[in-house]
Design an enzyme around this catalytic site. Structure first.
Site, PDB file in Angstrom:
ATOM      1  CG  ASP A   1      39.419  44.376  21.753  1.00 17.00           C
ATOM      2  OD1 ASP A   1      39.861  45.392  21.194  1.00 17.00           O
ATOM      3  OD2 ASP A   1      39.773  44.004  22.898  1.00 17.00           O
TER       4      ASP A   1
ATOM      5  CE1 TYR B   1      42.821  41.188  27.416  1.00 22.40           C
ATOM      6  CE2 TYR B   1      41.605  40.966  25.377  1.00 22.40           C
ATOM      7  CZ  TYR B   1      41.996  41.725  26.449  1.00 22.40           C
ATOM      8  OH  TYR B   1      41.549  43.020  26.563  1.00 22.40           O
TER       9      TYR B   1
ATOM     10  CE  LYS C   1      42.776  45.642  23.655  1.00 19.50           C
ATOM     11  NZ  LYS C   1      42.196  44.291  23.853  1.00 19.50           N
TER      12      LYS C   1
ATOM     13  CG  HIS D   1      46.618  45.832  26.977  1.00 17.52           C
ATOM     14  ND1 HIS D   1      46.507  44.472  26.813  1.00 17.52           N
ATOM     15  CD2 HIS D   1      45.446  46.223  27.519  1.00 17.52           C
ATOM     16  CE1 HIS D   1      45.328  44.072  27.253  1.00 17.52           C
ATOM     17  NE2 HIS D   1      44.662  45.119  27.698  1.00 17.52           N
TER      18      HIS D   1
ATOM     19  NE  ARG E   1      24.229  36.096  29.866  1.00 21.03           N
ATOM     20  CZ  ARG E   1      24.853  35.838  31.008  1.00 21.03           C
ATOM     21  NH1 ARG E   1      26.167  35.652  31.025  1.00 21.03           N
ATOM     22  NH2 ARG E   1      24.181  35.776  32.132  1.00 21.03           N
TER      23      ARG E   1
HETATM   24  N1  NAP Z   1      41.978  47.512  26.999  1.00 10.39           N
HETATM   25  C1  NAP Z   1      41.738  46.994  28.175  1.00 10.39           C
HETATM   26  O1  NAP Z   1      42.475  47.236  29.147  1.00 10.39           O
HETATM   27  C2  NAP Z   1      40.543  46.125  28.361  1.00 10.39           C
HETATM   28  C3  NAP Z   1      40.149  45.730  29.645  1.00 10.39           C
HETATM   29  C4  NAP Z   1      39.022  44.925  29.780  1.00 10.39           C
HETATM   30  C5  NAP Z   1      38.311  44.542  28.657  1.00 10.39           C
HETATM   31  N2  NAP Z   1      38.731  44.906  27.407  1.00 10.39           N
HETATM   32  C6  NAP Z   1      38.011  44.474  26.177  1.00 10.39           C
HETATM   33  O2  NAP Z   1      36.626  44.772  26.330  1.00 10.39           O
HETATM   34  C7  NAP Z   1      35.887  43.552  26.144  1.00 10.39           C
HETATM   35  C8  NAP Z   1      34.611  43.590  26.957  1.00 10.39           C
HETATM   36  O3  NAP Z   1      34.898  43.816  28.316  1.00 10.39           O
HETATM   37  P1  NAP Z   1      34.721  42.727  29.469  1.00 10.39           P
HETATM   38  O4  NAP Z   1      34.866  41.386  28.868  1.00 10.39           O
HETATM   39  O5  NAP Z   1      35.626  43.071  30.583  1.00 10.39           O
HETATM   40  O6  NAP Z   1      33.274  42.975  30.029  1.00 10.39           O
HETATM   41  P2  NAP Z   1      31.777  43.139  29.458  1.00 10.39           P
HETATM   42  O7  NAP Z   1      31.716  42.884  27.999  1.00 10.39           O
HETATM   43  O8  NAP Z   1      31.270  44.452  29.998  1.00 10.39           O
HETATM   44  O9  NAP Z   1      31.001  42.004  30.258  1.00 10.39           O
HETATM   45  C9  NAP Z   1      31.262  40.625  30.076  1.00 10.39           C
HETATM   46  C10 NAP Z   1      30.481  39.841  31.132  1.00 10.39           C
HETATM   47  O10 NAP Z   1      29.087  40.106  31.001  1.00 10.39           O
HETATM   48  C11 NAP Z   1      28.381  38.906  30.737  1.00 10.39           C
HETATM   49  N3  NAP Z   1      27.412  39.225  29.671  1.00 10.39           N
HETATM   50  C12 NAP Z   1      27.673  39.503  28.375  1.00 10.39           C
HETATM   51  N4  NAP Z   1      26.547  39.787  27.712  1.00 10.39           N
HETATM   52  C13 NAP Z   1      25.532  39.689  28.610  1.00 10.39           C
HETATM   53  C14 NAP Z   1      24.128  39.855  28.517  1.00 10.39           C
HETATM   54  N5  NAP Z   1      23.555  40.182  27.357  1.00 10.39           N
HETATM   55  N6  NAP Z   1      23.392  39.679  29.639  1.00 10.39           N
HETATM   56  C15 NAP Z   1      23.973  39.363  30.829  1.00 10.39           C
HETATM   57  N7  NAP Z   1      25.306  39.192  30.963  1.00 10.39           N
HETATM   58  C16 NAP Z   1      26.079  39.343  29.863  1.00 10.39           C
HETATM   59  C17 NAP Z   1      29.415  37.872  30.288  1.00 10.39           C
HETATM   60  O11 NAP Z   1      29.048  36.588  30.712  1.00 10.39           O
HETATM   61  P3  NAP Z   1      29.233  35.231  29.852  1.00 10.39           P
HETATM   62  O12 NAP Z   1      30.502  35.335  29.073  1.00 10.39           O
HETATM   63  O13 NAP Z   1      29.280  34.167  30.908  1.00 10.39           O
HETATM   64  O14 NAP Z   1      28.018  35.104  28.971  1.00 10.39           O
HETATM   65  C18 NAP Z   1      30.656  38.346  31.040  1.00 10.39           C
HETATM   66  O15 NAP Z   1      30.648  37.855  32.373  1.00 10.39           O
HETATM   67  C19 NAP Z   1      36.876  42.478  26.557  1.00 10.39           C
HETATM   68  O16 NAP Z   1      36.487  41.180  26.145  1.00 10.39           O
HETATM   69  C20 NAP Z   1      38.138  42.989  25.925  1.00 10.39           C
HETATM   70  O17 NAP Z   1      38.129  42.707  24.532  1.00 10.39           O
HETATM   71  C21 NAP Z   1      39.832  45.693  27.249  1.00 10.39           C
END
Ligand code: NAP
Length: 287
Positions: A53, A58, A83, A116, A246
């Protein structure tokens, strides 16, 4: 080379309302710096992720495309989403932006392309004509599926009333502190798959005592328990990590099941607490 069988065997595929399958677990690349994205995506593909994704916003579509191209997988074996960025809602801008997305990725087609953000306070609130342009991309075969992100029920109502646009997915913020039961029910009632972004609330839910207790009980980590909760609710998730251990941990969520009581205890943690912006007021346009 043949597909990674462990992936095909372990990650379930959901079928979208247009008939296309989507792996229920993917890898998100938000906040991965562009120069690091190819390596992170390559690691994810090596672990078995077959769904990535990304987004124009980004600025790392190129790294995703290079990782897919330089892997020994066929393009058809990896589901890739991008997006439309917030500056390009007007139809001609959206057409140019989509061309650029395909160029950055180096792809002939994309699996899923989303609006988006709805941006109801910009463009005279017109995301309907933007949606109609995405239908063109689907009609000419360059987007297999199309959808929206951060749309509230009233945005989706407006899209349905004023156009023939049928979003396959709605990608929204969902995690145990923001369970989004009403919006998810709306999506389900209209045949729209819910994708849960920030599925672990960027780590904020991992110290929760209830989640930690459930994790200890099933012998899994808090992140695995939360991701499993999403999977059992039927949502699509793509946790982001740049840490190989992770990324591996987040992939190993198909060898256990949460009991109904534990599912309910996690859902009851809801606080309607966002980590990201409110879709009704968000109006950020990158320059
Ligand atoms: N459509 C939208 O508006 C929108 C908005 C936000 C996100 N997204 C999508 O959703 C995806 C995921 O959301 P997100 O990146 O915001 O947050 P997330 O996946 O909920 O969390 C990512 C964070 O958690 C840490 N992490 C990951 N796995 C872990 C584990 N097993 N144990 C402890 N910590 C862990 C990562 O650290 P490290 O990387 O340092 O390991 C990073 O800091 C995004 O990458 C994007 O593709 C979409």
């Amino acid at each position: 080379m043949s597909p990674d069988q462990s992936t095909a065997d372990t990650v379930p595929a959901l079928v979208l309302n247009d008939g296309h399958p989507i792996p229920q677990l993917g890898f998100g690349v938000f906040q991965i710096p562009p120069p690091d994205t190819e390596a992170a995506t390559t690691t994810a593909l090596g672990i078995g992720y077959r769904h990535i994704d990304t987004a124009e916003m980004y600025q790392n579509e190129k790294g995703v495309g290079l990782a897919v191209a330089r892997s020994d997988l066929d393009r058809s074996e990896v589901f890739v989403t991008s997006k439309l960025n917030n500056g390009f809602h007007r139809p001609d801008d959206a057409r140019r932006a989509f061309d650029k997305t395909l160029g950055e990725l180096g792809f002939e087609f994309i699996d899923l392309f989303l609006i988006h953000w709805p941006l109801p306070t910009l463009y005279d609130g017109d995301f309907v004509s933007t949606g109609e342009v995405l239908v063109e991309f689907q009609a000419d075969g360059r987007a297999r599926s199309i959808g929206v992100s951060n749309f509230q029920p009233h945005h989706l109502d407006r899209l349905r009333t004023n156009s023939d646009v049928v979003p396959a997915v709605n990608q929204i913020e969902v995690h145990p502190y923001l369970t989004q039961n009403d919006l998810r029910a709306y999506d389900a009632d209209h045949g729209i798959a819910t994708e849960a972004w920030s599925p672990i609330a960027q780590g904020k839910v991992l110290g929760d005592p209830t989640i930690r207790a459930i994790a200890a009980g099933v012998g899994k980590t808090p992140a695995q328990v939360v991701l499993r909760w999403h999977i059992q609710r039927g949502d699509i998730v793509f946790p982001k990590s740049v840490t190989t251990s992770r990324m591996q941990e987040n992939f190993e969520i198909f060898d256990f099941e949460l009991a109904p009581g534990d599912m309910d205890r996690i859902t009851a943690l809801n606080r309607d607490e966002r980590t990201g912006p409110d879709p009704d007021t968000f109006d950020y346009v990158p320059t």
